[in-house]
Design an enzyme around this catalytic site. Structure first.
Site, PDB file in Angstrom:
ATOM      1  N   ASP A  93      63.433  64.073 -71.264  1.00 47.57           N
ATOM      2  CA  ASP A  93      63.174  65.326 -70.558  1.00 47.57           C
ATOM      3  C   ASP A  93      62.587  66.349 -71.525  1.00 47.57           C
ATOM      4  O   ASP A  93      63.077  66.515 -72.643  1.00 47.57           O
ATOM      5  CB  ASP A  93      64.484  65.842 -69.958  1.00 47.57           C
ATOM      6  CG  ASP A  93      64.322  67.154 -69.228  1.00 47.57           C
ATOM      7  OD1 ASP A  93      63.635  67.180 -68.203  1.00 47.57           O
ATOM      8  OD2 ASP A  93      64.887  68.158 -69.704  1.00 47.57           O
ATOM      9  N   GLU A 107      58.425  62.991 -71.022  1.00 50.88           N
ATOM     10  CA  GLU A 107      57.936  64.038 -70.140  1.00 50.88           C
ATOM     11  C   GLU A 107      57.196  64.991 -71.073  1.00 50.88           C
ATOM     12  O   GLU A 107      57.826  65.784 -71.785  1.00 50.88           O
ATOM     13  CB  GLU A 107      59.077  64.768 -69.429  1.00 50.88           C
ATOM     14  CG  GLU A 107      58.555  65.829 -68.468  1.00 50.88           C
ATOM     15  CD  GLU A 107      59.669  66.683 -67.862  1.00 50.88           C
ATOM     16  OE1 GLU A 107      59.516  67.093 -66.698  1.00 50.88           O
ATOM     17  OE2 GLU A 107      60.671  66.941 -68.549  1.00 50.88           O
TER      18      GLU A 107
END
Length: 734
Positions: free
Chosen positions: A343, A379
């Site tokens: 993330d 990401e």
């Protein structure tokens, strides 16, 4: 309680079969106490007197699995210098492998008195704190083998442990929403039907439920608020929280592996649940604030925030880096997971200020013999300056391709200017990845994900509808590249419903026929809706849970069929980029490995990419031009395909190109359903492609005539043969 010196390694609480070794890093501490808790909350404190290289440690011979524990760390409380030690606050071990209970929000959890951030609060927080748990590390893996599916053959399914299983009536009620529910045959059979090779789980590291959300009657459903990087989330366990969650998680992984499905974890190493300077003191803030967090240079009371959550983990510190690497290795070696999706991964690249591809974190991953061998998905953005880094991660990494998502959405909603970029995204985004030596599989392609509209909502809403989140619809992305096709939200209009159903198929077909690695968001194949809510992070309820009872079964079958088509034909999952160079067939005619086609069947020219038919295009994929070898070294060949796209509002006639491509073509897919079960089409023939439709044509092979083995055929052959009337005699000796 008797305590021996123990060992400074490994960090955390480690049970060896007889007792438990405890080790905690803190460079700035003056003194550390290990706190053990009985079931009734009685606390026993043991001072850790042995310290090596800033690691405080002890071995307790009688401490067994299930023991609850935490730490109290003594030292200076000088927030302006980045020091926030306060022994009145019970602290969770960052290396705790299981966590019992949840936080009970109140004043005691904060290092300051409400209303005065610069004050010091000495209320004891033990009663309100979650506790670490000593776990039993032993587990019968029963010969578990990780599938190790190559990227080119992978099909990823992003899912939420609870949301995927909570409303599935084929799962026993007591295990719905849990790790055991996820490993139930009802889920595994569905994943296998779809051809899924890997399930990417939204955060399962122990996270904190925000008090601000609880005050609104909501909760942190997504889980991007980690407090324990080694502990599986305890609320997803059906059997208990005293270490049972570890055993249950391992059982889930074992079951998925047995079905040939990899487990990828969505991990949040960029920040923790302790927030900014106004946040609670739960773990690392009180253990060694300056080592674990990035602090502002001019005033160390404040935290540098590249994540939008209040703090950023200090990846420039070796001990913070060790925490991340130790955690990654633990999940691979002990929990048998197959990869990670990071993330806001750009934050991990900020060793100093700017995003640095050569940051220490990536160097550590590169040389690590364990972590370097699993799937690594970034990401590739954060909220800091220069944070959008799609295409800029090291060669070992793959990336969520946000440009793929945006371009494909724009194409199918009829944005004519996207045609050239659409072609690039469809073929693996060479413009993003080829320069760094990467291949099409570096692109994790997706249309939707947990963050944003579901696929059904993407074709049903022009605007977000997040009122239930309690932020006056101000949260969530406003520019969704969506299209409601004339009606906002639910409708009974058959024409609108038809085009919405077709568009969902267009998106799924495009995803599964693109070069790169496809990722499907859970429930999109079922027609899942969130009622237009594109930011369901706080909705732990029917808004986000998948309603299996109203599944769009024809869409499930369509998705499974397209996944089989991808699986059976390597032309759709190449390991190398197309280069447009000729490939010699047996006839000697040079045909490139890929040809872009105008609607009139001729080859696209450079000036055509900006012409008036920018919402319709065809692509020829040469099955003889894969230029790859299988695992035995044999050349890979496939049938050739033509894929025709029409994103316009009107039907369009496509002319089938010259017979040098193929003498005939079979219609395999028509998202409009008009060309289904039709006869093969031939070169020069005009095929009408409906508005907003995708058609797949496969090279038609004329079957070889079956030989006639009948008696009649033999007699006919004899009658036609020139047989001498008399067989000459052979005389001996001559």
């Amino acid at each position: 309680m008797k305590a021996w010196p123990g060992s400074p390694y490994p960090l955390g609480a480690t049970f060896d079969g007889s007792g438990t070794n405890f080790a905690l890093f803190s460079e700035g501490a003056d003194r550390v106490e290990l706190c053990l808790f009985d079931d009734d909350g009685t606390e026993t404190r043991i001072e850790l007197v042995d310290v090596d290289a800033y690691v405080w440690h002890a071995y307790l011979p009688n401490v067994l699995p299930g023991q609850l524990y935490g730490y109290r760390v003594y030292g200076a409380y000088e927030p302006e210098n980045g020091l926030r030690f306060n022994p009145n606050k019970l602290l969770l071990d960052p290396y705790a492998k299981a966590v019992d209970g949840e936080i009970e929000w109140g004043q005691s959890l904060f290092g300051y008195t409400f209303g005065d951030p610069d004050s010091r609060n000495d209320d004891d927080s033990a009663a309100e704190m979650m506790k670490g748990v000593v776990v039993n590390p032993f587990f019968d893996w029963s010969g578990d083998r990780q599938p190790k599916t190559p990227y080119a053959e992978s099909f990823i399914y992003e899912a939420h442990v609870k949301g995927l299983t909570k409303l599935n009536e084929h799962i026993p009620e007591e295990i719905r929403g849990t790790y055991s529910g996820l490993s139930h045959p009802a889920v595994i059979d569905h994943l296998k039907k779809l051809g899924v090779t890997a399930i990417e789980l939204m955060p399962v590291h122990q996270f904190v439920n925000d008090s601000t959300l609880q005050d609104k009657g909501l909760s942190n459903y997504w889980g991007y608020n980690t407090i324990g990087f080694f502990a599986p989330q305890n609320t997803y366990a059906s059997a208990g929280q005293r270490g049972q969650q570890v055993q249950e998680f391992k059982g889930m992984v074992r079951a998925l592996h047995a079905a040939g499905i990899e487990v990828i974890l969505d991990v949040v190493y960029n920040h923790t649940a302790e927030g900014n300077h106004m946040g609670p003191m739960l773990s690392m803030r009180g253990i060694d604030n300056a080592a674990y967090y990035r602090l502002e240079d001019d005033d160390k009371r404040y935290y540098t925030d590249y994540t939008g959550t209040g703090n950023s983990l200090n990846v420039g510190n070796p001990h913070a880096l060790q925490l991340i690497m130790d955690s990654l290795r633990y999940w691979v070696l002990e929990m048998h997971v197959d990869g990670f999706r990071f993330d806001l991964a750009s934050t991990l690249a900020r060793e100093f200020y700017d995003v640095d591809r050569l940051a220490a974190f990536f160097e550590l991953v590169q040389q690590d013999p364990v972590v370097s061998q699993v799937k690594l998905i970034a990401e590739p953005w954060d909220v800091g300056p220069g944070g959008y880094q799609v295409g800029n991660f090291p060669p070992q990494w793959t990336e969520w391709n946000g440009k793929y998502r945006d371009t494909v959405r724009d194409f199918w909603r009829g944005e004519p200017a996207t045609l050239g970029e659409f072609a690039s995204r469809l073929t693996g985004s060479a413009d993003l990845y080829e320069h760094s030596g990467r291949r099409p599989v570096a692109s994790i392609n997706f249309i939707t994900a947990h963050d944003g509209f579901t696929l059904r909502d993407l074709v049903s809403y022009n605007e977000k509808h997040n009122e239930d989140n309690g932020e006056d619809n101000n949260d969530g992305e406003s520019h969704n590249r969506s299209d409601n096709h004339g009606v906002e939200g639910p409708t009974d209009d058959p024409d609108v419903l038809t085009v919405r159903a077709r568009q969902q198929r267009n998106f799924i077909a495009t995803l599964l026929l693109s070069q790169g690695v496809p990722m499907l968001s859970h429930g999109d194949e079922l027609g899942r809706t969130q009622g237009g809510n594109n930011n369901g992070y706080a909705q732990d309820n029917e808004i986000t849970w998948i309603d299996w009872s109203s599944a769009d079964q024809p869409l499930v079958e369509f998705t499974a069929a397209l996944a089989r088509l991808r699986h059976d034909h390597p032309i759709f999952r190449r390991s190398r980029f197309f280069d447009g160079h000729p490939v010699k067939r047996e006839e000697g005619a040079p045909i490139p490995d890929i040809v872009w086609l105008r609607p009139d069947g001729t080859v696209m020219q450079p000036e055509d990419w900006g012409s008036g038919f920018g919402r319709a295009i065809g692509v020829f994929l040469n099955g003889q031009g894969i230029r790859e070898r299988d695992r035995r070294g044999e050349p890979i060949t496939d049938k050739s395909f033509i894929v025709l796209f029409n994103a316009g509002d009107e039907s369009i006639d496509f002319t089938i190109p010259a017979d040098e491509y193929s003498p005939k073509w079979d219609v395999l897919v028509d998202t409009a359903g008009v060309l289904a079960d039709t006869d093969p089409v031939e070169p020069g023939e005009s095929v009408e492609i409906q508005a907003r439709a995708l058609v797949v044509l496969r090279q038609h092979d004329v079957p070889e005539p079956e030989p006639d083995h009948s008696v009649a055929a033999s007699l006919l052959a004899l009658a036609d043969a020139d047989v001498p009337a008399q067989t000459p005699k052979i005389e001996l000796g001559k």
